[in-house]
Design a protein around this motif. Structure first.
Motif, PDB file in Angstrom:
ATOM      1  N   LEU A 222      46.489 -92.056  45.919  1.00 11.82           N
ATOM      2  CA  LEU A 222      47.930 -91.906  46.159  1.00 11.82           C
ATOM      3  C   LEU A 222      48.485 -93.280  46.494  1.00 11.82           C
ATOM      4  O   LEU A 222      48.042 -93.908  47.457  1.00 11.82           O
ATOM      5  CB  LEU A 222      48.156 -90.902  47.302  1.00 11.82           C
ATOM      6  N   GLY A 223      49.406 -93.742  45.666  1.00 13.73           N
ATOM      7  CA  GLY A 223      50.000 -95.057  45.906  1.00 13.73           C
ATOM      8  C   GLY A 223      51.439 -94.931  46.370  1.00 13.73           C
ATOM      9  O   GLY A 223      52.184 -94.069  45.881  1.00 13.73           O
ATOM     10  N   ALA A 224      51.809 -95.785  47.317  1.00 10.67           N
ATOM     11  CA  ALA A 224      53.211 -95.853  47.762  1.00 10.67           C
ATOM     12  C   ALA A 224      53.450 -97.230  48.343  1.00 10.67           C
ATOM     13  O   ALA A 224      52.502 -97.897  48.779  1.00 10.67           O
ATOM     14  CB  ALA A 224      53.500 -94.771  48.809  1.00 10.67           C
ATOM     15  N   GLN A 225      54.721 -97.637  48.339  1.00  7.38           N
ATOM     16  CA  GLN A 225      55.039 -98.931  48.936  1.00  7.38           C
ATOM     17  C   GLN A 225      55.048 -98.817  50.452  1.00  7.38           C
ATOM     18  O   GLN A 225      55.120 -97.709  50.998  1.00  7.38           O
ATOM     19  CB  GLN A 225      56.414 -99.405  48.455  1.00  7.38           C
ATOM     20  N   THR A 226      55.011 -99.967  51.121  1.00  5.32           N
ATOM     21  CA  THR A 226      55.029 -99.973  52.592  1.00  5.32           C
ATOM     22  C   THR A 226      56.244 -99.202  53.100  1.00  5.32           C
ATOM     23  O   THR A 226      57.344 -99.391  52.601  1.00  5.32           O
ATOM     24  CB  THR A 226      55.113-101.422  53.112  1.00  5.32           C
ATOM     25  N   GLY A 227      56.010 -98.339  54.069  1.00  2.66           N
ATOM     26  CA  GLY A 227      57.112 -97.596  54.688  1.00  2.66           C
ATOM     27  C   GLY A 227      57.658 -96.479  53.830  1.00  2.66           C
ATOM     28  O   GLY A 227      58.728 -95.929  54.102  1.00  2.66           O
ATOM     29  N   HIS A 228      56.939 -96.110  52.774  1.00  2.00           N
ATOM     30  CA  HIS A 228      57.427 -95.045  51.902  1.00  2.00           C
ATOM     31  C   HIS A 228      56.520 -93.814  51.898  1.00  2.00           C
ATOM     32  O   HIS A 228      56.334 -93.170  50.872  1.00  2.00           O
ATOM     33  CB  HIS A 228      57.664 -95.571  50.495  1.00  2.00           C
ATOM     34  N   GLY A 229      55.905 -93.516  53.032  1.00  2.00           N
ATOM     35  CA  GLY A 229      55.317 -92.195  53.209  1.00  2.00           C
ATOM     36  C   GLY A 229      53.843 -92.015  52.911  1.00  2.00           C
ATOM     37  O   GLY A 229      53.418 -90.869  52.715  1.00  2.00           O
ATOM     38  N   LYS A 230      53.053 -93.107  52.906  1.00  2.00           N
ATOM     39  CA  LYS A 230      51.607 -92.919  52.675  1.00  2.00           C
ATOM     40  C   LYS A 230      51.003 -92.034  53.762  1.00  2.00           C
ATOM     41  O   LYS A 230      50.352 -91.033  53.462  1.00  2.00           O
ATOM     42  CB  LYS A 230      50.875 -94.269  52.672  1.00  2.00           C
ATOM     43  N   THR A 231      51.215 -92.433  55.003  1.00  2.00           N
ATOM     44  CA  THR A 231      50.613 -91.661  56.096  1.00  2.00           C
ATOM     45  C   THR A 231      51.232 -90.261  56.183  1.00  2.00           C
ATOM     46  O   THR A 231      50.532 -89.278  56.443  1.00  2.00           O
ATOM     47  CB  THR A 231      50.777 -92.421  57.431  1.00  2.00           C
ATOM     48  N   ALA A 232      52.541 -90.184  55.929  1.00  2.00           N
ATOM     49  CA  ALA A 232      53.195 -88.853  55.966  1.00  2.00           C
ATOM     50  C   ALA A 232      52.577 -87.942  54.900  1.00  2.00           C
ATOM     51  O   ALA A 232      52.322 -86.760  55.146  1.00  2.00           O
ATOM     52  CB  ALA A 232      54.693 -89.006  55.734  1.00  2.00           C
ATOM     53  N   PHE A 233      52.305 -88.500  53.715  1.00  2.00           N
ATOM     54  CA  PHE A 233      51.692 -87.709  52.648  1.00  2.00           C
ATOM     55  C   PHE A 233      50.285 -87.266  53.075  1.00  2.00           C
ATOM     56  O   PHE A 233      49.891 -86.114  52.892  1.00  2.00           O
ATOM     57  CB  PHE A 233      51.617 -88.525  51.358  1.00  2.00           C
ATOM     58  N   ALA A 234      49.530 -88.218  53.662  1.00  2.00           N
ATOM     59  CA  ALA A 234      48.165 -87.902  54.094  1.00  2.00           C
ATOM     60  C   ALA A 234      48.182 -86.779  55.128  1.00  2.00           C
ATOM     61  O   ALA A 234      47.403 -85.816  55.038  1.00  2.00           O
ATOM     62  CB  ALA A 234      47.505 -89.146  54.680  1.00  2.00           C
ATOM     63  N   LEU A 235      49.080 -86.895  56.102  1.00  2.00           N
ATOM     64  CA  LEU A 235      49.099 -85.876  57.164  1.00  2.00           C
ATOM     65  C   LEU A 235      49.710 -84.568  56.666  1.00  2.00           C
ATOM     66  O   LEU A 235      49.372 -83.492  57.176  1.00  2.00           O
ATOM     67  CB  LEU A 235      49.843 -86.418  58.396  1.00  2.00           C
ATOM     68  N   HIS A 236      50.593 -84.644  55.663  1.00  2.00           N
ATOM     69  CA  HIS A 236      51.104 -83.411  55.053  1.00  2.00           C
ATOM     70  C   HIS A 236      49.945 -82.669  54.368  1.00  2.00           C
ATOM     71  O   HIS A 236      49.810 -81.446  54.509  1.00  2.00           O
ATOM     72  CB  HIS A 236      52.185 -83.752  54.024  1.00  2.00           C
ATOM     73  N   CYS A 372      42.203 -91.475  48.489  1.00  2.00           N
ATOM     74  CA  CYS A 372      42.378 -92.862  48.943  1.00  2.00           C
ATOM     75  C   CYS A 372      43.850 -93.230  48.840  1.00  2.00           C
ATOM     76  O   CYS A 372      44.463 -93.045  47.785  1.00  2.00           O
ATOM     77  CB  CYS A 372      41.583 -93.815  48.061  1.00  2.00           C
ATOM     78  N   LEU A 373      44.392 -93.758  49.913  1.00  2.00           N
ATOM     79  CA  LEU A 373      45.778 -94.208  49.889  1.00  2.00           C
ATOM     80  C   LEU A 373      45.802 -95.704  49.595  1.00  2.00           C
ATOM     81  O   LEU A 373      45.029 -96.465  50.198  1.00  2.00           O
ATOM     82  CB  LEU A 373      46.434 -93.917  51.238  1.00  2.00           C
ATOM     83  N   VAL A 374      46.643 -96.102  48.651  1.00  2.00           N
ATOM     84  CA  VAL A 374      46.726 -97.522  48.304  1.00  2.00           C
ATOM     85  C   VAL A 374      48.187 -97.975  48.405  1.00  2.00           C
ATOM     86  O   VAL A 374      49.114 -97.164  48.275  1.00  2.00           O
ATOM     87  CB  VAL A 374      46.202 -97.812  46.873  1.00  2.00           C
ATOM     88  N   GLN A 375      48.337 -99.289  48.618  1.00  3.24           N
ATOM     89  CA  GLN A 375      49.692 -99.815  48.767  1.00  3.24           C
ATOM     90  C   GLN A 375      50.182-100.389  47.437  1.00  3.24           C
ATOM     91  O   GLN A 375      49.471-101.159  46.807  1.00  3.24           O
ATOM     92  CB  GLN A 375      49.688-100.892  49.831  1.00  3.24           C
ATOM     93  N   LEU A 376      51.378 -99.996  47.053  1.00  2.00           N
ATOM     94  CA  LEU A 376      51.950-100.518  45.809  1.00  2.00           C
ATOM     95  C   LEU A 376      52.659-101.841  46.079  1.00  2.00           C
ATOM     96  O   LEU A 376      53.138-102.087  47.193  1.00  2.00           O
ATOM     97  CB  LEU A 376      52.957 -99.529  45.234  1.00  2.00           C
ATOM     98  N   ASN A 377      52.728-102.682  45.043  1.00  2.70           N
ATOM     99  CA  ASN A 377      53.499-103.921  45.152  1.00  2.70           C
ATOM    100  C   ASN A 377      54.992-103.576  45.278  1.00  2.70           C
ATOM    101  O   ASN A 377      55.396-102.452  44.948  1.00  2.70           O
ATOM    102  CB  ASN A 377      53.282-104.778  43.903  1.00  2.70           C
TER     103      ASN A 377
END
Lengths: 454, 101
Positions: A222-236, A372-377
């Motif tokens: 799951l990729g998202a930019q900084t501050g765009h819900g990576k952890t929220a998606f994980a905890l959802h 795995c959560l990854v950060q997008l450019n």
């Protein structure tokens, strides 16, 4: 009289009691050693029957989450009637005292395994010799073929490798088709056309329909930019799997503290704004709603491991431990960009690729789903994306819906306040290139499918 | 203070002595379990210091008073996996040991 093969071989070729003791001693002092040995050895790999017994006792304690100390092994051995003489105790004590450190545990485990393989080879030679001696009129072709198969199993294949015969493959195919046939009928008759999942719920109905859930052995990125819900998606996802369905899972977080994770749950489970919870600006009624939420978390299957210096190797040992002790079905790594490098000379994308490969193997070996959560450019791209895409089963991107899409896209107008897309970039088992509109409430840290207009 | 290796040696030796006592018939199965659990509690988990202090205070008489027998039975009844059970039995032991003095 012919001297037997075994008699001609020196003891040191057949077994290595020193290595066996080192492995056992490390297991009695270190959890890492227990995890490694549990994954790599079986009692049958030990030459000494006493060592095999101590190994089984130690593994049995470890699997029940009891730290296998000397006293615990004594208690377990006593309760099972396995330690009966002063000599047994002396031998166990000698092993315990043999401990140096577990840094070289892999080396000692390999020595124990190698000796076990040598013994299997000697056994193979012995039985081949017996066949030759016992049957005067034999089919040489068949004898050689059988010997070759046994030898191949000893050399080329690992213990858990499995080759499908044509019969195996046909049976597997038939079983799979029959399972799907029966499921389709069930969908029609019992579930009134709603497709049941093959794996764990994703937490989104629309994503469930397309993927049929996260399946054992799946690697999800799951990729998202900084501050765009990576952890929220994980905890959802964690809420849907561990809280709503009570399935055990492990959450590894590389950047948040235990307190931060616990506070996030307060918002997710009560739908009260995170900022207000963080500063304590809540009413008594809201406090009771939050407490009610935590009571759901208390009885859930959510296991959390905040670990700022996570390494790929550490994820393997932690996952094995939780698979053994808690029977987890899902592991989420939030997020892999912060994991420490295997090798400092690696480029960032090379490191990510290595981590992703490791996690795919881990998912398949343990038969769990790994996310795995990854950060997008900043431009929404992902370094090394193509290689990662090759490895994973499902690749998702979470991104805000552009304002022009909200204005111009007729399809989006059919939904109530969508603000984010889940984009399915790759889906090994189904459709990809699909964009699912969702509602992401950043303040409450909650996500849900965007509802269709009435 | 003992060093880590001295501490470990003491732990290993004590566990072996307790097990030998059992194998040689000097203590029974219940006594074995209690002593091993106590050793684990004191030296590995380092918990329940109150229980240890009580045991230090307890001086069983040479002629085995009835109270000593009750104290021993109470000790053997402790379930080391159950925190409430330990607390409950420590309270009983405190009263019994005070009575015994």
């Amino acid at each position: 009289m012919a001297v037997s093969i075994r008699q001609q071989l020196a003891d040191e070729i057949m077994f290595d009691l020193e290595s066996e003791k080192r492995v056992l001693s490390s297991m009695l002092h270190s959890e890492e050693a227990c995890i490694e040995a549990h994954n790599s050895l079986t009692a049958a790999d030990f030459y000494s029957p006493k060592h095999a017994t101590i190994f089984e006792l130690t593994i049995s304690l470890f699997a029940r989450e009891i730290r296998p100390t000397y006293v615990e092994v004594l208690k377990e051995g006593h309760s099972l009637g396995l330690l009966k003489s002063t000599r047994d105790i002396e031998e166990l004590k000698h092993i315990v005292e043999h401990y140096i450190d577990d840094e070289n545990i892999k080396y000692w485990i390999k020595r124990v395994r190698d000796k076990a393989r040598v013994r299997k080879f000697v056994e193979f030679l012995k039985t081949s010799m017996e066949h030759l001696q016992s049957e005067s009129d034999q089919d040489v072709e068949q004898l050689l073929m059988a010997a070759e198969e046994k030898l191949t199993n000893l050399t080329a294949l690992e213990i858990d490798d499995h080759i499908d015969t044509p019969e195996d493959m046909a049976n597997l195919g038939y079983d799979e088709v029959e399972r799907r046939f029966l499921r389709f009928r069930e969908i029609q008759e019992v579930h009134k056309g709603v497709i049941p999942l093959d794996g764990l719920t994703t937490g989104f109905d629309s994503l469930n329909r397309i993927t049929l859930g996260y399946k054992p052995g799946d690697l999800i990125i799951l990729g998202a930019q900084t501050g765009h819900g990576k952890t929220a998606f994980a905890l959802h996802t964690a809420k849907a799997v561990a809280v709503d369905q009570g399935v055990n899972m492990l959450y590894l977080n590389t950047e948040m503290s235990r307190q931060q994770i616990a506070l996030r749950w307060g918002s997710i489970l009560s739908s009260i704004e995170h900022d207000r919870i963080r500063i304590g600006d809540i009413s008594e009624n809201e406090l009771s709603m939050i407490l009610n939420g935590y009571s759901r978390l208390r009885s859930s299957g959510f296991y959390s491991y905040p670990c700022p210096n996570l390494t790929p190797e550490k994820t393997i040992s932690i996952a094995r431990k939780f698979k053994t002790q808690k029977k987890i079905s899902l592991m989420i790594i939030d997020y892999i960009g912060r994991m420490e490098k295997y090798d400092p000379r690696f480029q960032e994308w090379q490191m990510l690729e290595q981590i992703i490969k490791t996690q795919k193997m881990l998912a398949q070996n343990l038969q769990i789903a790994v996310m795995c959560l990854v950060q997008l450019n900043p431009d929404g791209t992902l370094q090394g994306a193509k290689r990662m895409k090759n490895e994973c089963d499902l690749m998702l991107k979470l991104s805000p819906i552009p304002r022009e899409d909200l204005v111009e896209d007729e399809n989006l107008k059919k939904y109530v306040n969508p603000n984010y897309y889940i984009v399915i970039e790759k889906n090994r088992d189904g459709r990809s290139g699909v964009r699912i509109p969702i509602q992401f409430d950043l303040q409450k840290q909650t996500m849900k499918d965007a509802e269709r207009m009435a | 203070m003992p060093t880590n290796s001295e501490w470990k040696l003491l732990y290993d030796d004590t566990a072996s002595v307790i097990m030998d006592l059992f194998i040689n018939g000097r203590i029974n199965s219940g006594e074995l379990d209690f002593l091993l659990n106590l050793l684990e509690t004191v030296m590995i988990k380092r918990e329940h210091s109150e229980l240890v202090e009580l045991l230090k205070k307890w001086q069983p008489g040479a002629n085995h008073s009835e109270i000593d027998d009750i104290i021993k039975a109470t000790l053997l009844a402790i379930d080391f996996k159950d925190q409430l059970n330990i607390e409950h039995n420590v309270n009983i032991l405190r009263d019994l040991i005070d009575l015994d003095e």
